[in-house]
Motif scaffolding. Structure first.
Motif: not given
Length: 555
Positions: A240-255
């Motif tokens: 898993v990439r521990m980082g980001h790439v250019p572009g629009k983004a949504i973050l999901v947390s929880g379980h």
């Protein structure tokens, strides 16, 4: 179930008599001690360290009382005559009160009304009472009042059971969302809550119910494992990439993997990338989730860092289950909740329609650069680990692999949680490390190398995936023809909230001994009750890394 003759051991415990004046002394003062983070002195009063306001704490106590009364009424009728949805209603009530799930008084009050109405549909007072009227009597069902009536040891054992039930309900809720239920689980939840409603105070009976909660937790974990793997495939080792790439983004947390899957489906082809946060990291190992190329990576660390991390995320954020903190002003207009999660001024998504997040993502900057702090390998669930069981067994028999150490559980804010990082980096090179839960963030990010062609660090998933650790341990015990306690395995657990409590009860039901727990012991486990656990299971608090490592090497 493990049989324990406890009576002679606990007779002295209940020599402390309840203080009948405590009710008057405490009045309606808030007291909450269900999480590890409680303030010094054994509980949070006035306001929770988590940010929980007194009214919310009181309403949560009233919701649990309502759930207990509903369970008591359900226990008097055959299962086939119980109202449809009753078990789901109890799960929702319990899960709502888990730490960092719901801080919204209005939604909690609505749940109280729903539970009361199911208990007695003909009672107009179920929905007619005002909040002030409810809160006036809240202290009667709180911790302080129960301690005054029956003493702190009985109350502590009752709360050990209650908090175990809360954790069990959280896991059962996830499984139910994926269409998996078990009548045995539903029946025990009703049985245990009904006993609490009746004020069960017999020590042996309470201990037996706690161990039965552990037994049923094993069944719930197996149920959830089947639900997740049946829906998304068995996890496979995945970088898993521990980082980001250019572009629009949504973050999901929880379980909640179901919410993540729905969001991935709704954002497919939109140019919006999805990032996981916290306990969502292991989601990348599931084939039916990882097949989406716009599941772009993992952002941030464990739940308690969110106020700093969310501030810098250039898009909307979705909280799917427990872990939410009071949002900072810098991102409170970009955070959304769903399911049972709620915060007073935060936008809530009903159902699984995430169109509002898509529109918010299009209107926010997104990432303009690319980062990668290194890849992290996830996906070592029981299917993946047991597929190489012969390699592991051969490594143990040859002496290449000396011991396994499970370092996992919950992460939290206390400085002394650095113990888990220091322990992991101090272990001998021929010891393997297993990890699960958000406690993994104290362990990952280091190069631990390999043993016999396998990574020394095996990430087994979320706290929801604890069944993997149980199944692997039981399979290895079978392979070596010994008990779990005879394996070269040490369990070093960190805890924060109630899901960790039911995992502990599950391990105790399985007869697992010598478990190390930290960074501090639960406030509801009194010294006398702790001594019972020490004498029976050799449960022990963590010590210094040096002392614990010496003890593990000598075992």
């Amino acid at each position: 179930m493990l049989k324990i003759k406890m009576l002679s051991m606990v007779l002295s415990i209940w020599s402390i008599q309840p203080d009948r004046d405590e009710l008057q002394k405490w009045g309606s003062r808030m007291l909450c001690y269900q999480c590890e983070q409680t303030t010094p002195g054994g509980g949070c009063s006035d306001i929770g360290v988590c940010g929980k306001e007194p009214d919310v704490a009181d309403l949560q106590d009233l919701l649990i009382d309502a759930a207990q009364r509903l369970a008591r009424s359900l226990s008097t009728v055959p299962a086939e005559q119980r109202p449809q949805g009753a078990s789901a209603q109890l799960e929702n009530a319990l899960f709502t009160t888990v730490t960092n799930v719901n801080f919204d008084a209005e939604s909690i009050e609505a749940l109280i009304v729903a539970v009361d109405t199911m208990t007695d549909p003909a009672n107009p007072e179920a929905s007619g009472a005002s909040r002030e009227e409810r809160l006036t009597n809240a202290y009667k069902v709180g911790i302080s009042a129960r301690r005054a009536r029956q003493g702190e040891n009985v109350t502590g054992l009752q709360d050990l059971l209650l908090f175990g039930l809360k954790g069990m309900a959280a896991y059962a809720h996830h499984a139910r969302r994926l269409g998996r239920t078990d009548p045995v689980v539903d029946a025990f939840m009703i049985e245990a809550l009904a006993k609490l409603a009746e004020g069960l105070s017999d020590p042996d009976a309470l201990i037996a119910l706690n161990l039965k909660c552990g037994e049923v937790t094993v069944a719930v974990l197996a149920l959830l494992d089947g639900a997740n793997t049946g829906s998304y495939g068995h996890p496979v080792p995945t970088a898993v990439r521990m980082g980001h790439v250019p572009g629009k983004a949504i973050l999901v947390s929880g379980h909640d993997l179901k919410d993540l899957k729905a969001l991935l489906e709704q954002t497919e082809g939109t140019g919006i990338n999805i990032y996981t946060h916290g306990e969502m990291l292991p989601a990348h190992g599931y084939p039916e989730l990882n097949k989406y190329p716009h599941l772009a990576g993992h952002y941030g660390g464990a739940w308690m860092r969110q106020r700093r991390e969310f501030e810098n995320f250039p898009g909307p954020i979705l909280m799917t289950t427990n872990c939410i903190q009071r949002p900072a002003p810098t991102y409170e207009d970009r955070i959304y909740t769903c399911g049972l999660v709620a915060f007073p001024f935060v936008k809530h998504v009903e159902g699984s329609d995430f169109s509002a997040l898509l529109e918010a993502a299009k209107a926010t900057p997104g990432f303009t650069d690319e980062t990668n702090a290194g890849d992290h390998l996830v996906g070592f669930g029981h299917n993946a680990v047991l597929s190489v069981a012969d390699t592991i067994i051969d490594a143990v028999k040859s002496g290449a692999l000396k011991k396994f150490v499970l370092i996992g559980g919950c992460d939290g804010v206390k400085f002394d949680r650095s113990y888990y990082t220091d322990l992991a980096t101090s272990l001998p090179q021929d010891w393997a490390i297993l990890t699960l839960g958000c406690g993994k963030f104290r362990v990952i990010g280091h190069d631990y190398g390999n043993i016999g062609g396998l990574p020394r660090l095996l990430d087994m998933g979320q706290c929801n995936d604890a069944f993997s650790a149980v199944k692997v341990a039981m399979a290895l015990a079978d392979a070596f023809e010994c008990s779990i306690n005879d394996l070269p395995l040490h369990l070093v657990l960190s805890w924060y909230e109630q899901k960790a409590i039911c995992i502990l009860l599950a391990l105790l039901h399985l007869g697992v001994k010598n478990i190390r727990i930290g960074p501090s012991l639960p406030a509801f486990i009194t010294p006398s009750v702790l001594q019972v656990l020490v004498d029976t299971f050799n449960v022990m608090p963590i010590d210094t890394v040096e002392n614990d490592l010496k003890a593990m090497q000598a075992a």
